[in-house]
Design an enzyme around this catalytic site. Structure first.
Site, short mmCIF file in Angstrom:
data_model
loop_
_atom_site.label_atom_id
_atom_site.label_comp_id
_atom_site.label_asym_id
_atom_site.label_seq_id
_atom_site.Cartn_x
_atom_site.Cartn_y
_atom_site.Cartn_z
NE ARG A 65 -4.29 -1.46 1.79
CZ ARG A 65 -4.66 -2.45 2.60
NH1 ARG A 65 -4.03 -2.63 3.73
NH2 ARG A 65 -5.66 -3.23 2.28
CB CYS A 85 -9.97 -18.47 13.94
SG CYS A 85 -8.46 -17.52 14.03
C1 LIG Z 1 -8.18 -24.47 15.06
C2 LIG Z 1 -7.70 -23.08 15.39
C3 LIG Z 1 -8.57 -22.13 15.90
C4 LIG Z 1 -8.13 -20.85 16.18
N1 LIG Z 1 -9.03 -19.94 16.69
C5 LIG Z 1 -8.60 -18.67 16.96
C6 LIG Z 1 -9.51 -17.69 17.44
O1 LIG Z 1 -10.71 -17.97 17.61
N2 LIG Z 1 -9.03 -16.43 17.70
C7 LIG Z 1 -7.71 -16.09 17.50
O2 LIG Z 1 -7.33 -14.92 17.71
N3 LIG Z 1 -6.83 -17.01 17.02
C8 LIG Z 1 -7.23 -18.28 16.76
N4 LIG Z 1 -6.35 -19.21 16.27
C9 LIG Z 1 -4.93 -18.83 16.12
C10 LIG Z 1 -4.68 -18.15 14.78
O3 LIG Z 1 -5.16 -18.95 13.75
C11 LIG Z 1 -3.19 -17.94 14.65
O4 LIG Z 1 -2.75 -17.16 15.73
C12 LIG Z 1 -2.84 -17.22 13.36
O5 LIG Z 1 -3.20 -17.99 12.24
C13 LIG Z 1 -1.35 -16.94 13.33
O6 LIG Z 1 -1.00 -16.36 12.12
P1 LIG Z 1 0.48 -16.49 11.57
O7 LIG Z 1 0.49 -15.84 10.24
O8 LIG Z 1 1.43 -16.04 12.59
O9 LIG Z 1 0.73 -18.05 11.45
P2 LIG Z 1 -0.02 -19.15 10.59
O10 LIG Z 1 -1.43 -18.81 10.40
O11 LIG Z 1 0.31 -20.46 11.22
O12 LIG Z 1 0.71 -19.04 9.19
C14 LIG Z 1 2.03 -19.40 9.02
C15 LIG Z 1 2.16 -19.92 7.62
O13 LIG Z 1 3.53 -20.14 7.34
C16 LIG Z 1 3.65 -21.28 6.54
N5 LIG Z 1 5.03 -21.75 6.73
C17 LIG Z 1 5.62 -22.17 7.86
N6 LIG Z 1 6.91 -22.47 7.66
C18 LIG Z 1 7.14 -22.23 6.36
C19 LIG Z 1 8.30 -22.36 5.55
N7 LIG Z 1 9.46 -22.76 6.05
N8 LIG Z 1 8.21 -22.04 4.24
C20 LIG Z 1 7.02 -21.59 3.72
N9 LIG Z 1 5.88 -21.48 4.45
C21 LIG Z 1 5.96 -21.77 5.76
C22 LIG Z 1 2.61 -22.22 7.09
O14 LIG Z 1 2.22 -23.19 6.12
C23 LIG Z 1 1.46 -21.27 7.41
O15 LIG Z 1 0.52 -21.15 6.36
C24 LIG Z 1 -6.78 -20.51 15.96
C25 LIG Z 1 -5.88 -21.45 15.45
C26 LIG Z 1 -6.34 -22.71 15.15
C27 LIG Z 1 -5.34 -23.72 14.61
#
Ligand SMILES: Cc1cc2nc3c(=O)[nH]c(=O)nc-3n(C[C@H](O)[C@H](O)[C@H](O)COP(=O)(O)OP(=O)(O)OC[C@H]3O[C@@H](n4cnc5c(N)ncnc54)[C@H](O)[C@@H]3O)c2cc1C
Length: 456
Positions: free
Chosen positions: A23, A46
């Protein structure tokens, strides 16, 4: 020449960063390449429990932005099914493996965004070749579980191991799909993110839904038949099952970062400053479930893997990478969830956290109702407050109730964020009309009770 931003991880934190940076800086100024090892970008993990239960029918509904949208709208070069396997900080390049072809690519960067999320805890006993054992961390995990549920013969029994909020939500989801569900938790109660007295209400609600809750039980192994999981072995005997869902918590996904020499904190998360820069490593940023952050009440570093923080932190990193100025102010541990009709909210410190942080405190529990008692649909609500003694500063709050309970935690979160005392809170000008609250809102009732406890 354009600078090059490489993003590792294509979900909340990584893509929020990329979109914000774009952006502020166009393609001539900033080239953006995002590596994602899975099949999806910007999805809502989530929402997985609600997709598994069938409440949300299609996986696509959980995807906020697919790779095509990222390419067209934000000019981000998204490389799906590419896993970054090494970071070379001296050469300033990453190595990624194309998981479809097996080929390897090296890509240079000027700026690196590390947003790999978290890894689910998987004890040795869960490392099995047997089919029917699932995590629910990513949409790919969710797809695998959905396929198993739809397969012939359809599973009838499920064991969820771990009673955190994901285990609890998954237990409900599987009951809604008609399975007979057992939840195994090694602690005294499921839902240890709230104090045991409040968690007891959650356990009661789950039992009411038909979930067989086994607490104080340790899983020791899995047994299989014909390549499929057949039972969960525990120190209290075997539990026959057709599928197992692991909900044992997560830790920051930092193996790659550690190998590259990036600094980790006491929680195992990456150490970042308020602008989401990795400490002491110029040009490297991190956000989301892979970092640790400051708890504003305890003053301690914490790992709180929630989507709300991942999105905010990614936005902060993206604004800064884009040339603006933004900071992430830390967390207070606010979270909400539901179990059947029961809503659960928490913010700040539990009693055990307050003790560990060295606070003197009182805690009170107040029973009230969601609406005026005479108004149709009024439901019971339990509010717990923890307040510092003698200052009266609110340190933590928990709410369990049957309707209109969960989002009331936001009022308490705002009070806590602003270091209000329970005495200040009793005067809060909260909305009242019989369909929405009793004349004394449950939050105010609890605050008054805390003031009385402090005076004793
Ligand atoms: C079942 C469930 C329910 C949830 N419910 C809630 C909720 O109600 N409220 C809330 O606030 N949070 C909730 N969460 C937590 C929330 O989903 C996570 O905090 C959030 O997705 C984190 O985002 P992120 O981008 O840090 O990590 P992620 O969403 O885990 O994304 C990281 C990404 O990196 C990719 N990756 C990892 N290593 C590599 C690599 N070496 N090379 C390339 N790609 C890679 C993975 O494939 C993944 O897609 C929930 C989680 C789950 C599993």
């Amino acid at each position: 020449m354009a600078e090059r931003l490489i993003v590792i991880g294509g979900d909340a934190a990584g893509m929020a960063t990329a979109a914000q940076a774009r952006r502020r800086r166009d393609r001539q100024d900033l080239e953006i390449v995002a590596f994602e090892r899975g099949h999806f970008t910007s999805y809502s993990a989530c929402g997985i429990p609600y997709w598994i239960s069938g409440l949300v029918p299609e996986a696509e509904q959980l995807i906020a932005r697919d790779p095509a949208t990222h390419r067209e709208k934000y000019d981000i070069d998204v490389r799906l099914r590419h896993e970054v396997v090494a970071i070379d900080l001296d050469r300033r390049e990453v190595t990624a493996v194309d998981l479809e072809s097996g080929g390897e690519v090296r890509e240079p960067f000027d700026i690196l965004m590390y947003a790999t999320g978290a890894v689910p805890t998987k004890p040795d006993w869960a490392r099995t070749e047997a089919a029917g054992v699932f995590g629910v961390q990513t949409l790919d995990d969710g797809s695998a579980l959905r396929e198993w549920l739809d397969r012939d013969p359809q599973p009838r029994r499920a064991v969820v191991v771990g009673g955190g909020y994901i285990g609890v939500e998954m237990a409900e989801a599987l009951v809604r799909r008609g399975l007979s569900v057992t939840l195994v938790e090694r602690g005294e109660q499921p839902m240890s993110t709230v104090d045991p007295d409040m968690a007891g209400l959650v356990a009661d609600a789950m039992r009411g839904l038909g979930v067989d809750i086994r607490t104080g039980v340790q899983v020791t192994g899995l047994s299989e038949r014909d390549g499929r999981v057949a039972a969960v072995e525990t120190d209290a005997g075997p539990i026959p099952t057709d599928l197992v869902v692991l909900g044992l918590g997560v830790r920051p996904n930092t193996a790659l970062a550690e190998a590259a020499g990036l600094p980790l904190g006491p929680t195992g998360g990456l150490r970042v400053d308020r602008r989401m820069r990795v400490l002491g490593v110029p040009g490297v940023w991190a956000a989301g479930d892979c970092v640790e952050t400051l708890h504003r009440v305890s003053g301690m570093p914490v790992h709180v893997p929630l989507g709300t923080h991942a999105n905010k932190q990614g936005r902060v990193a993206g604004i800064n990478i884009g040339g603006g100025y933004a900071t992430f102010a830390g967390v207070i541990g606010t979270a909400v969830t539901k179990v059947c009709d029961l809503e659960v909210g928490r913010t700040g410190l539990r009693e055990q956290d307050a003790q560990a942080a060295g606070f003197e405190f009182v805690s009170v529990i107040a029973e009230s109702t969601s609406r005026a008692g005479y108004y149709p649909g009024a439901r019971p609500m339990t509010v717990k407050l923890i307040a510092e003694r003698p200052s009266g500063r609110l340190l933590g709050a928990q709410i369990v109730g049957l309707s209109e309970a969960a989002k009331r935690i936001d009022t308490l979160a705002v009070a806590l964020w602003n270091r209000m005392t329970v005495d200040d809170m009793t005067a809060l000008d909260l909305g009242y009309a019989p369909p929405y609250a009793p004349v004394w809102d449950p939050v105010l009732v609890a605050a008054r009770k805390a003031v009385e406890a402090l005076a004793r």
